[in-house]
Write an enzyme that holds these catalytic residues in place. Structure first.
Site, short mmCIF file in Angstrom:
data_model
loop_
_atom_site.label_atom_id
_atom_site.label_comp_id
_atom_site.label_asym_id
_atom_site.label_seq_id
_atom_site.Cartn_x
_atom_site.Cartn_y
_atom_site.Cartn_z
N ASP A 181 -9.46 -9.92 8.82
CA ASP A 181 -8.96 -8.56 8.56
C ASP A 181 -9.97 -7.45 8.86
O ASP A 181 -9.58 -6.40 9.33
CB ASP A 181 -8.50 -8.46 7.09
CG ASP A 181 -7.62 -7.25 6.82
OD1 ASP A 181 -6.76 -6.93 7.67
OD2 ASP A 181 -7.79 -6.62 5.77
N SER A 225 -1.42 -3.77 10.60
CA SER A 225 -1.06 -4.70 9.52
C SER A 225 0.13 -5.57 9.91
O SER A 225 1.09 -5.08 10.50
CB SER A 225 -0.68 -3.90 8.27
OG SER A 225 -1.72 -3.03 7.94
N ALA A 226 0.03 -6.84 9.52
CA ALA A 226 1.13 -7.80 9.70
C ALA A 226 1.55 -7.97 11.16
O ALA A 226 2.71 -8.14 11.47
CB ALA A 226 2.33 -7.41 8.83
N CYS A 227 0.56 -7.93 12.08
CA CYS A 227 0.81 -8.22 13.50
C CYS A 227 0.21 -9.57 13.87
O CYS A 227 -0.01 -9.85 15.05
CB CYS A 227 0.20 -7.16 14.39
SG CYS A 227 1.20 -5.69 14.54
N GLY A 228 -0.14 -10.38 12.87
CA GLY A 228 -0.61 -11.73 13.18
C GLY A 228 -2.12 -11.89 13.28
O GLY A 228 -2.59 -12.81 13.93
N LYS A 229 -2.89 -11.02 12.62
CA LYS A 229 -4.35 -11.19 12.68
C LYS A 229 -4.76 -12.52 12.04
O LYS A 229 -5.59 -13.24 12.57
CB LYS A 229 -5.06 -10.03 11.98
CG LYS A 229 -5.04 -8.75 12.78
CD LYS A 229 -6.21 -7.81 12.50
CE LYS A 229 -6.33 -7.41 11.06
NZ LYS A 229 -5.15 -6.62 10.63
N ASN A 250 -1.40 -18.22 22.41
CA ASN A 250 -2.18 -17.01 22.67
C ASN A 250 -3.59 -17.35 23.16
O ASN A 250 -4.26 -16.51 23.76
CB ASN A 250 -2.25 -16.12 21.42
CG ASN A 250 -0.88 -15.53 21.08
OD1 ASN A 250 -0.03 -15.43 21.96
ND2 ASN A 250 -0.67 -15.17 19.82
N GLY A 291 -0.23 -20.44 18.85
CA GLY A 291 -1.31 -21.19 19.49
C GLY A 291 -1.44 -20.90 20.98
O GLY A 291 -2.55 -20.94 21.55
N LYS A 307 -9.64 -2.55 1.50
CA LYS A 307 -9.33 -1.39 2.34
C LYS A 307 -10.11 -0.15 1.91
O LYS A 307 -10.57 0.62 2.74
CB LYS A 307 -7.83 -1.10 2.29
CG LYS A 307 -6.95 -2.28 2.66
CD LYS A 307 -7.20 -2.74 4.07
CE LYS A 307 -6.15 -3.75 4.51
NZ LYS A 307 -6.41 -4.21 5.88
N TYR A 347 -1.36 -3.66 -7.04
CA TYR A 347 -1.18 -4.37 -5.77
C TYR A 347 -2.47 -4.39 -4.95
O TYR A 347 -3.21 -3.41 -4.92
CB TYR A 347 -0.04 -3.73 -4.95
CG TYR A 347 -0.04 -4.25 -3.54
CD1 TYR A 347 0.51 -5.49 -3.25
CD2 TYR A 347 -0.66 -3.56 -2.52
CE1 TYR A 347 0.45 -6.01 -1.97
CE2 TYR A 347 -0.73 -4.07 -1.23
CZ TYR A 347 -0.17 -5.29 -0.97
OH TYR A 347 -0.25 -5.81 0.28
N GLY A 348 -2.67 -5.47 -4.22
CA GLY A 348 -3.86 -5.74 -3.39
C GLY A 348 -4.66 -4.56 -2.90
O GLY A 348 -5.65 -4.16 -3.52
N ARG A 359 2.04 -12.23 -0.91
CA ARG A 359 0.69 -12.54 -0.42
C ARG A 359 0.12 -13.81 -1.01
O ARG A 359 0.48 -14.23 -2.10
CB ARG A 359 -0.25 -11.38 -0.82
CG ARG A 359 0.11 -10.04 -0.21
CD ARG A 359 -0.30 -9.98 1.23
NE ARG A 359 0.07 -8.73 1.88
CZ ARG A 359 -0.66 -8.16 2.84
NH1 ARG A 359 -1.79 -8.70 3.24
NH2 ARG A 359 -0.25 -7.06 3.42
N ASN A 369 6.37 -8.66 1.78
CA ASN A 369 4.92 -8.43 1.74
C ASN A 369 4.27 -9.29 0.66
O ASN A 369 3.23 -8.94 0.11
CB ASN A 369 4.62 -6.94 1.51
CG ASN A 369 3.16 -6.59 1.75
OD1 ASN A 369 2.50 -7.16 2.62
ND2 ASN A 369 2.63 -5.64 0.98
N ARG A 413 0.84 -1.19 0.00
CA ARG A 413 0.00 0.00 0.00
C ARG A 413 0.89 1.25 0.00
O ARG A 413 2.01 1.22 0.47
CB ARG A 413 -0.89 0.02 1.25
CG ARG A 413 -2.02 -1.01 1.19
CD ARG A 413 -2.92 -0.93 2.40
NE ARG A 413 -2.27 -1.41 3.60
CZ ARG A 413 -1.72 -0.66 4.54
NH1 ARG A 413 -1.76 0.66 4.45
NH2 ARG A 413 -1.16 -1.19 5.60
N ASN A 437 -2.99 -15.23 11.68
CA ASN A 437 -2.59 -16.36 12.53
C ASN A 437 -3.56 -16.54 13.70
O ASN A 437 -3.96 -17.66 14.03
CB ASN A 437 -1.17 -16.15 13.08
CG ASN A 437 -0.12 -16.22 11.99
OD1 ASN A 437 -0.40 -16.68 10.89
ND2 ASN A 437 1.08 -15.78 12.30
N HIS A 460 -10.86 -2.55 11.41
CA HIS A 460 -9.75 -3.39 10.93
C HIS A 460 -9.55 -4.51 11.96
O HIS A 460 -8.59 -4.50 12.72
CB HIS A 460 -8.51 -2.49 10.82
CG HIS A 460 -7.35 -3.10 10.12
ND1 HIS A 460 -6.05 -2.69 10.34
CD2 HIS A 460 -7.26 -4.09 9.19
CE1 HIS A 460 -5.22 -3.39 9.57
NE2 HIS A 460 -5.93 -4.25 8.87
C1 OXD Z 1 -3.05 -4.67 5.57
C2 OXD Z 1 -3.62 -5.83 4.86
O1 OXD Z 1 -2.10 -4.04 5.06
O2 OXD Z 1 -4.54 -6.44 5.43
O3 OXD Z 1 -3.53 -4.35 6.67
O4 OXD Z 1 -3.21 -6.13 3.73
MN MN Z 2 -5.24 -5.47 7.18
#
Ligand code: OXD
Ligand code: MN
Length: 580
Positions: free
Chosen positions: A276, A249-253, A492, A490, A207, A198-199, A365, A363, A70, A255, A227
């Site tokens: 997400d 973003s990318a903090c393990g949502k 967590n 796991g 988003k 890109y996504g 995907r 990044n 992004r 997972n 989010h």
């Molecule tokens: C983000 C995503 O960047 O979900 O938050 O791709």
């Molecule tokens: Mn996201």
């Protein structure tokens, strides 16, 4: 006429006469159409087949090397009044915004096909869902939208019935970074994005629509677009609680949304609703209910393996589009953190050479339909959504934030959310690893002034007596020499177990100025290798550090000026005073 909705037909005609495509394709969302697009992209080389024996129906797309994340500095919210977009957004006035981006769209689809994609964010028959139409010249967008949203005929029928939809216009343009713009016109329910494939910049349902435009719509209509992942936790006694978690973003949502209970916690089951985005509405009974507007995952690949996320590792072995991963000599996808194989070709298509950096882009995907996930909850399709017991905020913080704490009230919880900060990751272009404020994990995604957004959040306190409790977690605390204090993944679930026990009033807590922390004994550590010192560090606070933090939160809130809700400032002042 491809639709009986004249507003839609007129818009499509206008876009076509401005962008000059060779052909127009109205998407029906069928599997045959998906296959036809895959074949077309295989033919023109924008997609390649991965090993079809080990990865059936899996394909690789390589994006332009300058177009891999992004781009917040090229993303704008164009409201009539600058203050309505707020200091949290880049702003342009709508007339300038249109003029600037329309100039780039002129003739941009010459030689290309224009795809018209009607889609529904949320279950097709849910009153909470909202529809959109994306016009794009990218078949890559089309195949991703097929996996990520409910798109095609049924969505078009709903749009024709409701006569309202979010408009999203997208073109890859010439992919040049300085002609890349992601423009939002929330007052017109309109998005115009050019210059990226890109996504998050190009799959406009995600988003752009489901967060930036939807957050604006949600404020007007009295709900929340967030989010957040949504996960169902079924205890050994058969009780299921649904929890919504907002992490940057990318903090393990992803997972956490697909967590597999460790063997040491027998009898637990975890159900994924979403990884997400959550749309939250108050039900007639005063309970907050959540739907996931998406129907697929666009997840970060590196780090995904049997140990970190077995459900994801399994689900991306078939029917998956990979973007910017490396490949092995056997033409299997490969990424850093994969436990087998080794890279032969890197994400840019060059023979792998460590001197060129990582094999897969950090990044990179996967895009995959939600029903490929073994832990997918059938309630993800329920029109009424699921009741939320707890809202959990979190960030990636080496220091400061304890493993978990509970806010004292909804209003205090809004402060906890507003104070979220995290170390930056590769999901956005820019420096990685610096701490930045990311309120409610919505900094890149809130389509209006954060001050008004917090006022909107606070307003829920008067609307219901049954709101969820609010918590904050931090899986990422480290020792001074850089070792993680908590095992994460796991394990967590142990923290979520405490959260549920708090929601059910089954466990006490230690009241501190920042909220309720667990007594170390109340975190289930059966069969967990963790020292008493580590647990003590994870369940306590350093008052000096927190005073500095709360002062910095105060300064941050003050930067929103007069629009900042007093009740939020009052919460910050109270916590600061309690710390001194
Ligand atoms: C983000 C995503 O960047 O979900 O938050 O791709
Ligand atoms: Mn996201």
């Amino acid at each position: 006429m491809k639709t009986k909705l004249s507003a839609l037909q007129t818009w499509v005609d206008q876009v076509a006469s401005h962008t000059l495509p060779d052909a127009i394709h109205w998407c029906d969302g069928s599997d045959a159409e998906y296959q036809q697009m895959i074949d077309k992209m295989l033919d023109d080389g924008t997609l390649s087949k991965l090993n079809q024996h080990t990865y059936p129906n899996c394909y690789l797309h390589r994006s332009d090397p300058t177009d891999v994340a992004r781009v917040e500095h090229r993303t704008f919210v164009c409201t009539g009044e600058k203050d309505d977009a707020g200091p949290n957004n880049n702003w342009m006035n709508p007339a300038d915004g249109h003029a600037k981006v329309d100039a780039l769209f002129a003739g941009t689809m010459k030689g290309r096909t224009m795809y018209v994609i009607p889609y529904c964010m949320g279950p097709i028959d849910s009153p909470f869902s909202r529809c959109g139409v994306e016009i794009t010249d990218s078949p890559y967008v089309l195949i991703n939208m097929k996996l990520m949203t409910r798109m095609g005929k049924k969505a078009l029928q709903r749009i024709e019935k409701e006569e309202s939809f979010v408009k999203g216009l997208h073109s890859t343009g010439d992919l040049s970074p300085d002609r890349r713009l992601i423009m939002h016109f929330p007052e017109e329910l309109l998005i115009k994005s050019i210059g990226s494939g890109y996504g998050g910049n190009a799959l406009l349902g995600k988003k752009c629509h489901a967060l930036r435009i939807a957050s604006f719509q949600a404020r007007r209509e009295g709900w929340l677009a967030e989010h957040m992942l949504i996960v169902g936790l079924e205890s050994p006694t058969g009780e299921t609680h649904y929890v919504a978690c907002a992490f940057p973003s990318a903090c393990g949502k992803t997972n956490l949304a697909m967590l597999i209970p460790p063997d040491s916690l027998p009898g637990w089951k975890v159900w994924t609703l979403g990884d997400d985005i959550a749309w939250l509405h108050l039900g007639d009974d005063g309970q907050l209910r959540a739907i996931n507007p998406e129907s697929g995952y666009f997840g970060v690949v590196p780090g995904t393996n049997e140990k970190t996320n077995k459900n994801a590792a399994d689900m991306i072995k078939r029917d998956t589009i990979f973007t910017n991963v490396a490949t092995t000599a056997d033409n299997e996808p490969w990424w850093e953190g994969k436990t087998d194989g080794e890279p032969a070709i890197d994400w840019q298509g060059r023979p792998y050479d460590p001197a060129n950096g990582k094999a897969a882009h950090p990044n990179s995907r996967f895009t995959v339909a939600a029903h490929n996930n073994a832990s997918y909850s059938s309630l993800a399709d329920a029109p009424e959504g699921v009741p939320i017991s707890a809202i959990v905020f979190g960030g990636r913080r080496k220091e400061l934030a304890p493993l978990v704490y509970e806010a004292r009230s909804w209003e205090h919880g809004v402060l906890v959310g507003a104070g979220v900060a995290s170390e930056t990751t590769a999901a956005n272009v820019g420096e990685v690893g610096i701490v930045r404020r990311d309120p409610m994990a919505m900094k890149p995604f809130c389509g209006y002034n954060f001050a008004d957004y917090w006022t909107h959040w606070l307003s829920f306190a008067d609307k219901s007596e049954h709101l969820p409790k609010i918590f904050h977690v931090n899986w990422f605390r480290q020792t001074p020499d850089g070792k993680f204090l908590w095992p994460g993944f796991g394990e967590n679930l142990r923290v979520l177990e405490w959260i549920i026990d708090r929601c059910e009033n089954r466990v006490g807590a230690n009241e501190t100025p920042i909220g309720y922390l667990p007594n170390p004994d109340d975190i289930n550590t059966t069969d967990l290798d963790i020292s008493a010192d580590a647990l003590a560090a994870l369940t306590s606070i350093d008052r000096d550090q927190w005073r500095t933090e709360m002062e910095s939160v105060g300064e941050y809130l003050d930067s929103y000026g007069d629009r900042l809700p007093k009740a939020l400032k009052h919460q910050q002042e109270r916590v600061t005073a309690d710390l001194t």
